[in-house]
Design a protein around this motif. Structure first.
Motif, PDB file in Angstrom:
ATOM      1  N   GLU A 241      29.455  11.134   5.137  1.00  0.00           N
ATOM      2  CA  GLU A 241      29.546  11.824   3.647  1.00  0.00           C
ATOM      3  C   GLU A 241      28.334  12.979   3.469  1.00  0.00           C
ATOM      4  OE1 GLU A 241      28.786  10.543  -0.732  1.00  0.00           O
ATOM      5  OE2 GLU A 241      28.491   9.001   0.417  1.00  0.00           O
ATOM      6  N   ALA A 242      27.141  13.240   4.220  1.00  0.00           N
ATOM      7  CA  ALA A 242      26.300  14.054   4.154  1.00  0.00           C
ATOM      8  C   ALA A 242      26.963  15.324   5.068  1.00  0.00           C
ATOM      9  CB  ALA A 242      24.973  13.587   4.538  1.00  0.00           C
ATOM     10  N   LYS A 243      27.506  14.987   6.102  1.00  0.00           N
ATOM     11  CA  LYS A 243      28.039  16.020   6.965  1.00  0.00           C
ATOM     12  C   LYS A 243      29.078  16.695   6.235  1.00  0.00           C
ATOM     13  CE  LYS A 243      28.067  18.007  11.149  1.00  0.00           C
ATOM     14  NZ  LYS A 243      26.948  18.807  11.607  1.00  0.00           N
ATOM     15  N   ALA A 244      29.973  15.931   5.570  1.00  0.00           N
ATOM     16  CA  ALA A 244      31.119  16.521   5.034  1.00  0.00           C
ATOM     17  C   ALA A 244      30.542  17.470   3.875  1.00  0.00           C
ATOM     18  CB  ALA A 244      32.011  15.492   4.330  1.00  0.00           C
ATOM     19  N   LEU A 245      29.540  17.184   3.037  1.00  0.00           N
ATOM     20  CA  LEU A 245      28.964  18.037   2.254  1.00  0.00           C
ATOM     21  C   LEU A 245      28.393  19.443   2.795  1.00  0.00           C
ATOM     22  CD1 LEU A 245      26.967  16.904  -0.840  1.00  0.00           C
ATOM     23  CD2 LEU A 245      26.412  19.070   0.393  1.00  0.00           C
ATOM     24  N   LEU A 246      27.678  19.138   3.784  1.00  0.00           N
ATOM     25  CA  LEU A 246      27.302  20.409   4.386  1.00  0.00           C
ATOM     26  C   LEU A 246      28.469  21.320   4.916  1.00  0.00           C
ATOM     27  CD1 LEU A 246      24.309  19.240   6.662  1.00  0.00           C
ATOM     28  CD2 LEU A 246      24.156  20.278   4.350  1.00  0.00           C
ATOM     29  N   LYS A 247      29.420  20.800   5.588  1.00  0.00           N
ATOM     30  CA  LYS A 247      30.607  21.589   5.944  1.00  0.00           C
ATOM     31  C   LYS A 247      31.246  22.261   4.888  1.00  0.00           C
ATOM     32  CE  LYS A 247      31.655  19.335  10.439  1.00  0.00           C
ATOM     33  NZ  LYS A 247      32.715  18.590  11.269  1.00  0.00           N
ATOM     34  N   GLY A 248      31.300  21.811   3.612  1.00  0.00           N
ATOM     35  CA  GLY A 248      31.882  22.110   2.493  1.00  0.00           C
ATOM     36  C   GLY A 248      31.222  23.414   1.728  1.00  0.00           C
ATOM     37  N   LEU A 249      30.030  23.499   2.154  1.00  0.00           N
ATOM     38  CA  LEU A 249      29.105  24.606   1.602  1.00  0.00           C
ATOM     39  C   LEU A 249      29.639  26.023   1.605  1.00  0.00           C
ATOM     40  CD1 LEU A 249      25.312  22.930   2.065  1.00  0.00           C
ATOM     41  CD2 LEU A 249      26.880  23.126   0.091  1.00  0.00           C
ATOM     42  N   SER A 250      29.670  26.729   0.954  1.00  0.00           N
ATOM     43  CA  SER A 250      29.743  28.109   1.117  1.00  0.00           C
ATOM     44  C   SER A 250      28.594  29.090   1.276  1.00  0.00           C
ATOM     45  CB  SER A 250      30.799  28.751  -0.105  1.00  0.00           C
ATOM     46  OG  SER A 250      29.749  28.906  -1.570  1.00  0.00           O
ATOM     47  N   ALA A 251      28.494  30.287   1.751  1.00  0.00           N
ATOM     48  CA  ALA A 251      27.301  31.171   1.878  1.00  0.00           C
ATOM     49  C   ALA A 251      26.625  31.190   0.479  1.00  0.00           C
ATOM     50  CB  ALA A 251      27.724  32.416   2.319  1.00  0.00           C
ATOM     51  N   ALA A 252      27.382  31.350  -0.576  1.00  0.00           N
ATOM     52  CA  ALA A 252      26.984  31.622  -2.166  1.00  0.00           C
ATOM     53  C   ALA A 252      26.198  30.196  -2.387  1.00  0.00           C
ATOM     54  CB  ALA A 252      28.062  31.835  -2.765  1.00  0.00           C
ATOM     55  N   ASP A 253      26.699  29.106  -1.988  1.00  0.00           N
ATOM     56  CA  ASP A 253      26.057  27.722  -2.275  1.00  0.00           C
ATOM     57  C   ASP A 253      24.695  27.642  -1.742  1.00  0.00           C
ATOM     58  OD1 ASP A 253      28.269  26.855  -3.683  1.00  0.00           O
ATOM     59  OD2 ASP A 253      29.006  25.812  -1.909  1.00  0.00           O
ATOM     60  N   VAL A 254      24.650  28.048  -0.377  1.00  0.00           N
ATOM     61  CA  VAL A 254      23.552  28.161   0.162  1.00  0.00           C
ATOM     62  C   VAL A 254      22.293  28.868  -0.466  1.00  0.00           C
ATOM     63  CG1 VAL A 254      22.248  28.450   2.617  1.00  0.00           C
ATOM     64  CG2 VAL A 254      24.410  27.097   2.383  1.00  0.00           C
ATOM     65  N   GLU A 255      22.850  30.053  -0.608  1.00  0.00           N
ATOM     66  CA  GLU A 255      22.029  31.339  -0.924  1.00  0.00           C
ATOM     67  C   GLU A 255      21.332  30.866  -2.528  1.00  0.00           C
ATOM     68  OE1 GLU A 255      22.091  36.126  -2.153  1.00  0.00           O
ATOM     69  OE2 GLU A 255      23.546  35.107  -1.165  1.00  0.00           O
ATOM     70  N   ARG A 256      22.406  30.391  -3.474  1.00  0.00           N
ATOM     71  CA  ARG A 256      21.959  29.888  -4.599  1.00  0.00           C
ATOM     72  C   ARG A 256      20.841  28.814  -4.722  1.00  0.00           C
ATOM     73  NH1 ARG A 256      26.597  29.313  -6.521  1.00  0.00           N
ATOM     74  NH2 ARG A 256      26.762  27.176  -5.951  1.00  0.00           N
ATOM     75  N   GLN A 257      21.035  27.953  -3.715  1.00  0.00           N
ATOM     76  CA  GLN A 257      19.979  26.950  -3.567  1.00  0.00           C
ATOM     77  C   GLN A 257      18.660  27.462  -2.916  1.00  0.00           C
ATOM     78  OE1 GLN A 257      21.061  23.792  -4.504  1.00  0.00           O
ATOM     79  NE2 GLN A 257      19.790  22.263  -3.712  1.00  0.00           N
ATOM     80  N   ALA A 258      18.771  28.427  -2.242  1.00  0.00           N
ATOM     81  CA  ALA A 258      17.693  28.851  -1.685  1.00  0.00           C
ATOM     82  C   ALA A 258      16.898  29.642  -2.753  1.00  0.00           C
ATOM     83  CB  ALA A 258      17.789  29.992  -0.737  1.00  0.00           C
ATOM     84  N   GLN A 259      17.394  30.356  -3.618  1.00  0.00           N
ATOM     85  CA  GLN A 259      16.815  31.143  -4.705  1.00  0.00           C
ATOM     86  C   GLN A 259      16.114  30.076  -5.772  1.00  0.00           C
ATOM     87  OE1 GLN A 259      16.210  34.219  -4.965  1.00  0.00           O
ATOM     88  NE2 GLN A 259      17.039  34.546  -3.070  1.00  0.00           N
ATOM     89  N   PHE A 260      16.916  29.160  -5.874  1.00  0.00           N
ATOM     90  CA  PHE A 260      16.162  27.824  -6.771  1.00  0.00           C
ATOM     91  C   PHE A 260      14.802  27.457  -6.168  1.00  0.00           C
ATOM     92  CE2 PHE A 260      20.640  26.331  -8.266  1.00  0.00           C
ATOM     93  CZ  PHE A 260      20.608  27.313  -9.579  1.00  0.00           C
TER      94      PHE A 260
END
Length: 330
Positions: A241-260
């Protein structure tokens, strides 16, 4: 004996070397394409002193102290000291107050109290201390294991049956990817690598707070993680389940989390916005144990007639895991 080790992280590689030294025939099966493909290569590798990072778990404190000397004897050449290493107690929402924190430290380690944390660029903290601590240079450790285990590691290998009759024993070091016993949840995680100064590390305690920690001095990189923002989710009950969540992330999702995460750290250490810039992102999955005491202890359990599973504790506890495994297969 013919022994298979699942996972070429720090635990899997170190345990494989120990078994090889005892004369066993060892194969390391790694589902990814390189050594340290998972958490070992993508999460900050600090050698904890125990109490500064885990003031609410005496068992974890004791384990860190017991294992560190032996770990340093074996792998100390891959570690570096952190010149200025600060732990600061948040002024609000901390699970511990600064006076109690200092009392816990006083019984166990040497430290310097920061009488004016603002002089070190800190804001919104009740108090801080400076402690001696070392970190592992991941790239150096990876290169060492790659050379020592050349021809032993089989990459991009499907796990298949853990308790396989093809081997006398299988040791599962995949961070509980195949067995969730004793695991509360699987956290798909983000760590941000920042380009900037590597002479200072700042960790805010104790609770859902951030940490800026040196990663690789030669490359000018520090890592940024956060108890609140590093996990994309705290509800995944299986590794898949965790692996599937990571695979489904977009670049924007990752960048947004990084800014948080950067905003979180800037609330305590504003200089992060001026001195650092994002260099890279690292994704991984960590298995969080069932514990109400913030415990991070290594565990080796039998999961089949010919299979053992390691739930990793702190990185220095790999020496204890190896001892337990050798006793159990003897």
């Amino acid at each position: 004996m013919r022994i298979r080790v699942l996972g070429a992280g720090f635990y899997g590689c170190s345990i494989a070397l120990g078994l090889l030294a005892d004369g066993h025939e060892v194969e390391v099966h790694e589902s990814g394409g390189r050594i340290f493909n998972g958490a070992s290569g993508n999460i900050p590798a600090r050698l904890h002193l125990g109490a500064p990072h885990y003031p609410r778990s005496s068992a974890t404190q004791k384990a860190c102290q017991e294992h560190q000397a032996e770990f340093m004897e074996r792998y100390g050449r891959f570690t570096r000291p952190v010149p200025v290493n600060i732990y600061a107690v948040a002024a609000d929402h901390s699970l511990i107050d600064f006076g109690t924190y200092r009392r816990i430290l006083r019984d166990q380690i040497e430290f310097i109290t920061l009488h004016n944390p603002a002089e070190f660029g800190l804001t919104y903290v009740e108090g801080g201390v400076m402690v001696g601590e070392r970190h592992i240079v991941v790239d150096e450790a990876r290169s060492y294991f790659a050379s020592q285990l050349d021809g032993v590691v089989k990459f991009n290998t499907p796990i298949g049956e853990v308790d396989s009759r093809k081997f006398d024993f299988t040791v599962d070091c995949s961070f509980c990817a195949n067995d969730g016993a004793g695991v509360d949840r699987y956290e798909p995680c983000l760590v941000v690598l920042l380009k900037g100064p590597t002479d200072k590390s700042v960790t805010i305690v104790d609770g859902p707070f951030p940490s800026l920690y040196v990663w690789n001095e030669q490359l000018g990189l520090s890592s940024l993680s956060s108890a609140k923002w590093t996990p994309f989710s705290k509800t995944c009950k299986t590794w898949k389940e965790a692996k599937a969540l990571l695979k489904g992330l977009s670049a924007a999702d990752v960048e947004r989390q990084a800014q948080f995460m950067i905003s979180d750290m800037a609330g305590f250490y504003p200089a992060i916005r001026d001195l650092y810039q994002v260099e890279d992102y690292r994704l991984s999955i960590r298995a969080m144990p069932l514990s109400g005491a913030d415990s991070r202890l290594v565990e080796v359990v039998k999961v089949g007639e010919r299979a053992l599973r390691v739930r990793a504790g702190k990185i220095d506890a790999v020496v204890q895991a190896e001892r337990l495994i050798k006793q159990m297969i003897a």
